[in-house]
Design a protein around this motif. Sequence first.
Motif, mmCIF file in Angstrom:
data_model
loop_
_atom_site.group_PDB
_atom_site.id
_atom_site.type_symbol
_atom_site.label_atom_id
_atom_site.label_comp_id
_atom_site.label_asym_id
_atom_site.label_seq_id
_atom_site.Cartn_x
_atom_site.Cartn_y
_atom_site.Cartn_z
ATOM 1 N N TYR A 46 24.907 69.934 51.893
ATOM 2 C CA TYR A 46 25.800 70.461 51.094
ATOM 3 C C TYR A 46 25.152 71.859 50.497
ATOM 4 O O TYR A 46 25.655 72.971 50.228
ATOM 5 C CB TYR A 46 25.973 69.416 49.928
ATOM 6 C CG TYR A 46 26.953 70.132 48.889
ATOM 7 C CD1 TYR A 46 28.169 70.327 48.716
ATOM 8 C CD2 TYR A 46 26.020 70.609 47.792
ATOM 9 C CE1 TYR A 46 28.786 71.133 47.796
ATOM 10 C CE2 TYR A 46 27.024 71.130 46.395
ATOM 11 C CZ TYR A 46 28.311 71.390 46.474
ATOM 12 O OH TYR A 46 28.995 71.842 45.599
ATOM 13 N N ARG A 47 23.905 71.700 49.924
ATOM 14 C CA ARG A 47 22.978 72.884 49.365
ATOM 15 C C ARG A 47 22.915 73.958 50.344
ATOM 16 O O ARG A 47 23.199 74.886 49.986
ATOM 17 C CB ARG A 47 21.689 72.395 49.033
ATOM 18 C CG ARG A 47 20.614 73.359 48.500
ATOM 19 C CD ARG A 47 20.896 73.593 47.134
ATOM 20 N NE ARG A 47 19.877 74.640 46.524
ATOM 21 C CZ ARG A 47 20.275 75.195 45.543
ATOM 22 N NH1 ARG A 47 21.251 75.153 44.898
ATOM 23 N NH2 ARG A 47 19.401 76.051 44.965
ATOM 24 N N ILE A 48 22.687 73.635 51.628
ATOM 25 C CA ILE A 48 22.751 74.452 52.741
ATOM 26 C C ILE A 48 23.949 75.414 52.896
ATOM 27 O O ILE A 48 23.925 76.714 52.640
ATOM 28 C CB ILE A 48 22.426 74.103 54.027
ATOM 29 C CG1 ILE A 48 20.967 73.531 54.028
ATOM 30 C CG2 ILE A 48 22.541 75.252 55.103
ATOM 31 C CD1 ILE A 48 20.571 72.712 55.272
ATOM 32 N N GLY A 49 25.189 74.555 52.656
ATOM 33 C CA GLY A 49 26.424 75.464 52.721
ATOM 34 C C GLY A 49 27.011 76.066 51.635
ATOM 35 O O GLY A 49 27.630 77.267 51.657
ATOM 36 N N LEU A 58 31.494 82.332 54.714
ATOM 37 C CA LEU A 58 32.867 83.367 54.501
ATOM 38 C C LEU A 58 33.166 84.330 55.178
ATOM 39 O O LEU A 58 34.158 84.865 55.374
ATOM 40 C CB LEU A 58 32.625 83.741 52.821
ATOM 41 C CG LEU A 58 32.921 82.543 51.698
ATOM 42 C CD1 LEU A 58 32.841 82.909 50.446
ATOM 43 C CD2 LEU A 58 34.088 81.851 51.888
ATOM 44 N N GLY A 59 32.019 85.266 55.295
ATOM 45 C CA GLY A 59 32.208 86.401 56.284
ATOM 46 C C GLY A 59 32.470 86.165 57.664
ATOM 47 O O GLY A 59 33.525 86.851 58.102
ATOM 48 N N ASN A 60 31.988 84.976 58.320
ATOM 49 C CA ASN A 60 32.590 84.717 59.464
ATOM 50 C C ASN A 60 34.131 84.303 59.699
ATOM 51 O O ASN A 60 34.872 84.562 60.180
ATOM 52 C CB ASN A 60 31.739 83.213 59.909
ATOM 53 C CG ASN A 60 32.105 83.033 61.534
ATOM 54 O OD1 ASN A 60 32.367 83.823 62.356
ATOM 55 N ND2 ASN A 60 32.421 81.510 61.530
ATOM 56 N N ILE A 82 39.414 84.290 50.211
ATOM 57 C CA ILE A 82 39.156 82.993 50.903
ATOM 58 C C ILE A 82 37.868 82.294 50.086
ATOM 59 O O ILE A 82 37.011 83.213 49.798
ATOM 60 C CB ILE A 82 38.700 83.366 52.483
ATOM 61 C CG1 ILE A 82 39.881 83.968 53.035
ATOM 62 C CG2 ILE A 82 37.917 82.398 53.187
ATOM 63 C CD1 ILE A 82 39.663 84.554 54.512
ATOM 64 N N GLN A 83 37.907 81.211 50.186
ATOM 65 C CA GLN A 83 36.710 80.211 49.557
ATOM 66 C C GLN A 83 36.411 79.175 50.247
ATOM 67 O O GLN A 83 36.994 78.762 51.340
ATOM 68 C CB GLN A 83 37.258 79.770 48.173
ATOM 69 C CG GLN A 83 37.706 80.673 46.976
ATOM 70 C CD GLN A 83 38.174 80.081 45.852
ATOM 71 O OE1 GLN A 83 38.944 79.239 45.866
ATOM 72 N NE2 GLN A 83 37.580 80.503 44.782
ATOM 73 N N SER A 93 32.768 73.164 57.119
ATOM 74 C CA SER A 93 32.464 74.558 57.056
ATOM 75 C C SER A 93 31.106 75.098 57.863
ATOM 76 O O SER A 93 30.933 75.966 58.146
ATOM 77 C CB SER A 93 32.782 75.247 55.747
ATOM 78 O OG SER A 93 31.829 74.710 54.849
ATOM 79 N N VAL A 94 30.099 74.082 57.102
ATOM 80 C CA VAL A 94 28.714 74.419 57.891
ATOM 81 C C VAL A 94 28.893 74.476 59.366
ATOM 82 O O VAL A 94 28.095 75.146 59.903
ATOM 83 C CB VAL A 94 27.716 73.475 57.061
ATOM 84 C CG1 VAL A 94 26.471 73.794 57.485
ATOM 85 C CG2 VAL A 94 27.829 73.723 55.469
#
Length: 278
Positions: A46-49, A58-60, A82-83, A93-94
């Motif tokens: 979670y912390r990583i993402g 988000l950029g991807n 986008i969030q 998402s990660v």
Amino acid sequence: MKLSFSEFKNSNHKRLTLLGMSGVGKTHLAKLLSHQDKYFHYSSDYRIGAKYLNDKILGNIKNHVKQDKWLKDLLDKESISIQNHITFDNLSSVSTFLGKTGNPELGGTSIDTFIARQIMHLNAEIKTMLDVPQFIKKAKAQGFNHFINDAGGSLCELDNEQVYQTLSDNTVILYIRASKTNEIALIKRAQTHPKPLYYQANFLKHELDIYLQENQLIYIAQINPNKFVRWVFPRLLEHRKPKYEAIAKKYGYIIDNEDLYQCRSANEIFELIYRAMN
């Protein structure tokens, strides 16, 4: 410095780092302990993402959205936003950002992009683990007596003595060792649900070379991404096992997941840990 049995048993603040592959019982252990007392649950994934890869994720996503001209115009005009709604229970998402290398027509990521994201994940995981002392202080200030660092399965891949020493100085590192039955279940799960994974650079290159040769392929872009993950997972498991053992031997302790799954209460969990520390 590795905490001793008496130091840990007599401590009013139990702090653990859980080490092992996803699926060995880390969540089971955390839930049992949380039923008895107030634990701060620190999820490395979670912390990583949420922190270190959030902007990249988000950029991807935005790059994919902008492939549609209609959506691109709305995004460029800030008519839409986008969030990254990452949660402890939904880390997709990660994993989507990390991706799987191989044929782009089958959802694969180019090898250059894949390697770049692997490096990003590596750096993010190192920072996330070095944040643990800071979060222990935050947890204590918020009234949490105890702390669980739910580390990702790739913690053993960092090969970073500063990280392992930091975790050992601030928590008891507990390696949950998979039984043969559990290993079979993990491999079966990887066959039915192949997920993006982190690989050490040398391991990845070596395994890709073997896979290409075995399947008479020339380019990585010819690889079926899911088939490669299914093929490589048992090899990754064998690659990681001695690494887990080495970390536990030097910095922590080992419990077997078959013993863990016999536990039905926090007291039984602690008795298991105490036996491992004696």
